[in-house]
Scaffold this motif. Structure first.
Motif, PDB file in Angstrom:
ATOM      1  N   LEU A  29     -17.322  -8.736 -41.820  1.00  0.00           N
ATOM      2  CA  LEU A  29     -15.909  -9.053 -41.995  1.00  0.00           C
ATOM      3  C   LEU A  29     -15.100  -8.780 -40.739  1.00  0.00           C
ATOM      4  O   LEU A  29     -14.266  -9.592 -40.313  1.00  0.00           O
ATOM      5  N   PHE A  30     -15.309  -7.636 -40.118  1.00  0.00           N
ATOM      6  CA  PHE A  30     -14.428  -7.176 -39.048  1.00  0.00           C
ATOM      7  C   PHE A  30     -14.542  -7.998 -37.764  1.00  0.00           C
ATOM      8  O   PHE A  30     -13.511  -8.307 -37.156  1.00  0.00           O
ATOM      9  N   PRO A  31     -15.723  -8.357 -37.273  1.00  0.00           N
ATOM     10  CA  PRO A  31     -15.762  -9.142 -36.025  1.00  0.00           C
ATOM     11  C   PRO A  31     -15.019 -10.462 -36.122  1.00  0.00           C
ATOM     12  O   PRO A  31     -14.304 -10.849 -35.179  1.00  0.00           O
ATOM     13  N   SER A  32     -15.163 -11.188 -37.249  1.00  0.00           N
ATOM     14  CA  SER A  32     -14.483 -12.479 -37.361  1.00  0.00           C
ATOM     15  C   SER A  32     -12.970 -12.307 -37.453  1.00  0.00           C
ATOM     16  O   SER A  32     -12.217 -13.067 -36.812  1.00  0.00           O
ATOM     17  N   VAL A  33     -12.521 -11.317 -38.227  1.00  0.00           N
ATOM     18  CA  VAL A  33     -11.086 -11.086 -38.346  1.00  0.00           C
ATOM     19  C   VAL A  33     -10.499 -10.651 -37.003  1.00  0.00           C
ATOM     20  O   VAL A  33      -9.432 -11.127 -36.591  1.00  0.00           O
ATOM     21  N   ALA A  34     -11.177  -9.755 -36.311  1.00  0.00           N
ATOM     22  CA  ALA A  34     -10.680  -9.291 -35.015  1.00  0.00           C
ATOM     23  C   ALA A  34     -10.624 -10.428 -34.003  1.00  0.00           C
ATOM     24  O   ALA A  34      -9.683 -10.519 -33.202  1.00  0.00           O
ATOM     25  N   ALA A  35     -11.610 -11.313 -34.017  1.00  0.00           N
ATOM     26  CA  ALA A  35     -11.619 -12.432 -33.069  1.00  0.00           C
ATOM     27  C   ALA A  35     -10.453 -13.385 -33.325  1.00  0.00           C
ATOM     28  O   ALA A  35      -9.770 -13.820 -32.385  1.00  0.00           O
TER      29      ALA A  35
END
Length: 765
Positions: free
Chosen positions: A402-408
């Protein structure tokens, strides 16, 4: 009869005419006296008008003025207004007025400068007085020969009566007589007004010295006030500068309240030494009274900071002991081991090292904790659970997809709007409409997300807070027209229009807030080691609820959480959970028994191994037998209920343990038949699960870093000041530093559902 009526009417008319004349005369007389008194008060009349006030007496029947009187403003006596000069001589000068004295009599000359209104504030282009402007306007066009009026004029300061001197005779060579009202112009300009007022005040004080306004402070009061002031400086620990006591404003304040000036050298010298000696003596007494203690070490996880060393005592108090300046990077494991063992030896004061039950520190990968525990079988060395929860946030950000895509996606939004001027202007427009202020979107530095998650989380929160302005921007006609052919702008529009992005963003922020809120609560409550298993079970339950709410696979989250749990797990968690009477469970027979059924088979084995390790070899079988008895019999129901009493915490609104010392005291008193197991329980139950106690603020770190390496005297003063401040804060149970309390004071209430309103119109995006 008609004649009589006419006579009566004529008499009545004459009476009315007479009353009107009297009223007009009285009014005229009153207005004349008021005019005279007004001029006198301005310095152009007799001195006695400052004390005599004209009053107009009216008829009780008709309400018309009938007479004028003079009222004494000092004693409220009323006199005839026929001769004010004689009234003043007889009533004031001859001592008839009880409240009049010669010192209160004003000078019979123009009004003193101290009674003038203060000069107007200075400006870059001072304007002349109205009178000067009028004269200038009337004299316009008169030519260069016209005389200009001075920028300001004041009445001369007269300290003697000019009537006692003969008027000066005109000199033969004088062509023009001096003007009748020549006024003094000071050479220093308007700035002379204050100095002139001070001069006259000094003259008045010499003529009529006054007593002090109130009684001065006694020496004990001064000593107490100075001691409290010094304590405030020390306990602020760097936030208050000692050099500030040389500031003239602060010195003036101390003088106004009756305190002597404070010397910075005295604060950093003899007074600090005395305060340190008192605090050190008190901490030594507390340490001697305690049968055992736990060493708490905080600060190993950060660089360029201070590592604090303190002792957690069985009665729930914490005594600060020392600070180590870890300047220049993280200390190696061997160095940390030496520092910790030296602190243990110092705290034991030459006694047996077994007084130190164990260590809790905030460095997980520190080999020193394991080495010290393996070398001393009585020690329980624990990693700090507060640091474990904070590291869990990094684990989620690194391992959950979840976090890498949201952060990108958030990074793309922040970079686009911050770097594109037209898009930024539109965003600022809608930010102003929504928040009444505008600004750039926070974006983290270009680094790995796992290196430091705090900047990334700040960006996620910022994008989440700006959800409505961002959605308004992509709906704006100017945005659609201006960025119609821009591929980057179309990608940004797709991200903002995608409901999945906002759901994932809310999920990521919600998970981080969930863990951080538990960490903040843990920092405030400072849980004991027996609470570790319940805390992790509570966290696991909340994470499962989060997965269910946002539709994420629970297996991924459990895998990350279990990995962090195993990294920090210690057998003492299970043993303390079983031996703490607070967690006893009531069975069907009414007994209160240890919660063995809440442990896994591996954790049950850990309890046996730990208890046999903490007792002497010849007592191991006795301790295990007592453990079986404790498992089957438990604790008397009355004592168990007394230990488990909770009360409402007015600060948080939650139910808390009423007496955290009851669990240990039951083992030391009522359960005295458990000779071996009782010793283990008493030494195990009180252990803290976090290392946080006294927290150094940023000012202290800068101050101590500046003092580090300068001289031995500077280091000694820094250690003493930290010692005094830390013990005072720990005694008051203040576990937040000044910066965190200020942040709580100025921070607004967070809205957990900030996106809900933004989603109302999302379908139209």
């Amino acid at each position: 009869m008609a004649t009589a009526a006419n006579v009566s009417a004529s008499a009545s008319g004459n009476t009315t005419t007479g009353e009107d004349a009297t009223a007009r005369a009285a009014s005229k007389r009153y207005e004349g006296l008021v005019t005279v008194r007004t001029k006198a008060i301005k310095g152009k009349g007799a001195w006695y008008w400052a004390h005599l006030e004209p009053i107009l007496v009216r008829s009780t029947d008709t309400g018309l003025p009938k007479a004028v009187k003079l009222r004494c403003a000092l004693c409220d006596a009323v006199f005839s207004a026929s001769n004010p000069s004689r009234t003043a001589s007889e009533h004031l000068k001859r001592g008839t007025c009880p409240n009049f004295s010669s010192s209160s009599s004003p000078s019979p000359h123009p009004r003193p400068i101290s009674s003038l209104p203060p000069p107007p504030p200075r400006s870059s282009s001072p304007q002349p007085p109205p009178s000067s402007r009028k004269r200038s306007a009337s004299g316009a066009g008169a030519g260069a020969g016209g005389s200009s009026s001075p920028p300001f004029q004041i009445s001369p300061l007269a300290l003697v009566d000019p009537s006692s001197y003969p008027p000066p005779q005109p000199q033969p060579q004088q062509l023009l007589p001096p003007p009748p009202h020549q006024q003094l112009v000071l050479s220093g300009g308007k700035e002379d007004l204050g100095a002139l007022a001070m001069l006259e005040d000094s003259v008045k004080k010499l003529k009529s010295p006054k007593a002090s306004p109130g009684p001065a402070l006694t020496k004990p009061q001064v000593d107490m006030a100075m001691a409290l002031l010094a304590d405030w400086v020390y306990e602020s620990c760097g936030a208050v500068s000692m050099a500030a006591f040389s500031h003239p404003k602060l010195r003036g304040f101390l003088h106004q309240v009756g305190l002597p000036p404070v010397s910075p050298r005295e604060l950093a010298g003899p007074r600090l030494d005395s305060r340190f000696d008192d605090a050190r003596a008190d901490s030594d007494v507390r340490l001697r009274d305690a049968r055992f203690f736990q060493l708490a070490s905080h600060g190993w996880k950060t660089t360029d900071s201070i590592v604090t060393l303190a002792a957690n005592l069985p009665n729930g108090t914490t005594v600060f002991r020392n600070a180590v300046f870890a300047h220049g990077g993280r200390a190696p494991s061997k160095y940390a081991e030496e520092i910790l063992w030296e602190a243990v030896a110092e705290l034991c004061s030459g006694g047996p090292f077994q007084r130190c039950v164990g260590i809790v520190a905030d460095r997980f990968k520190n080999k020193a904790l394991r080495d010290l525990e393996n070398g001393h079988q009585w020690m329980i060395n624990l990693p700090c659970q507060l640091q474990a929860f904070r590291s869990l946030v990094k684990d989620f950000s690194r391992d959950l997809p979840l976090f890498p895509s949201v952060a990108a996606n958030c990074s793309k939004l922040a970079i686009f709007f911050n770097s594109n001027s037209p898009a930024r202007a539109l965003l600022h427009k809608y930010q102003l409409q929504e928040f009444d202020h505008s600004g750039l979107l926070r974006a983290p530095p270009q680094s790995e997300p796992s290196a430091n998650f705090d900047p990334i989380f700040a960006m996620l929160q910022d994008i989440m807070a700006n959800s409505r302005p961002l959605q308004s921007v992509v709906l704006d006609d100017d945005y659609k027209a201006g960025f119609h052919d821009d591929s980057d702008a179309r990608e940004i529009s797709e991200i903002i229009s995608d409901m999945r992005f906002w759901n994932e963003l809310e999920a990521a922020v919600s998970l981080v807030k969930l863990v951080n809120s538990m960490a903040a609560e843990m920092e405030a409550e400072r849980p004991l080691v027996g609470q570790c298993l319940p805390l992790w079970d509570e966290l696991r339950s909340k994470v499962r609820e989060w997965c269910s709410k946002f539709g994420f696979d629970q297996g991924f989250a459990d895998k990350v959480l279990d990995k962090r749990f195993k990294k920090n797990y210690h057998p003492a968690w299970s043993a303390a959970f079983i031996l703490d009477p607070f967690y006893l469970l009531k069975d069907t027979s009414g007994k209160y028994l240890p919660p063995f059924k809440c442990l896994s088979p591996e954790q049950e084995k850990d309890v046996d191994k730990l208890i046999t390790r903490l007792v002497l070899r010849e007592e191991a079988h006795i301790a295990l037998m007592e453990l079986m008895k404790w498992r089957s019999e438990g604790l008397d129901p009355l004592y168990a209920q007394a230990v488990q009493v909770k009360q409402l915490d007015p600060m948080t609104g939650k139910m808390r343990i009423a007496n955290r010392q009851s669990s240990r005291l039951v083992w030391e008193t009522y359960l005295s038949e458990f000779k071996s197991l009782g010793k283990v329980a008493a030494r195990l139950i009180f252990l803290h699960a976090t290392s946080s106690g006294f927290k150094c603020n940023a000012s202290l770190i800068r101050w101590a870093t500046a003092a580090h390496g300068r001289s031995r005297l500077a280091m000694d003063r820094a250690q003493k000041m930290i010692f005094v401040a830390a013990n005072a804060k720990l005694e008051r149970r203040e576990f937040l530093n000044e910066e965190e309390r200020d942040a709580e004071l100025f921070a607004g209430a967070a809205d957990d559902d900030v996106l809900n309103e933004a989603y109302v119109d999302a379908s139209s995006v």
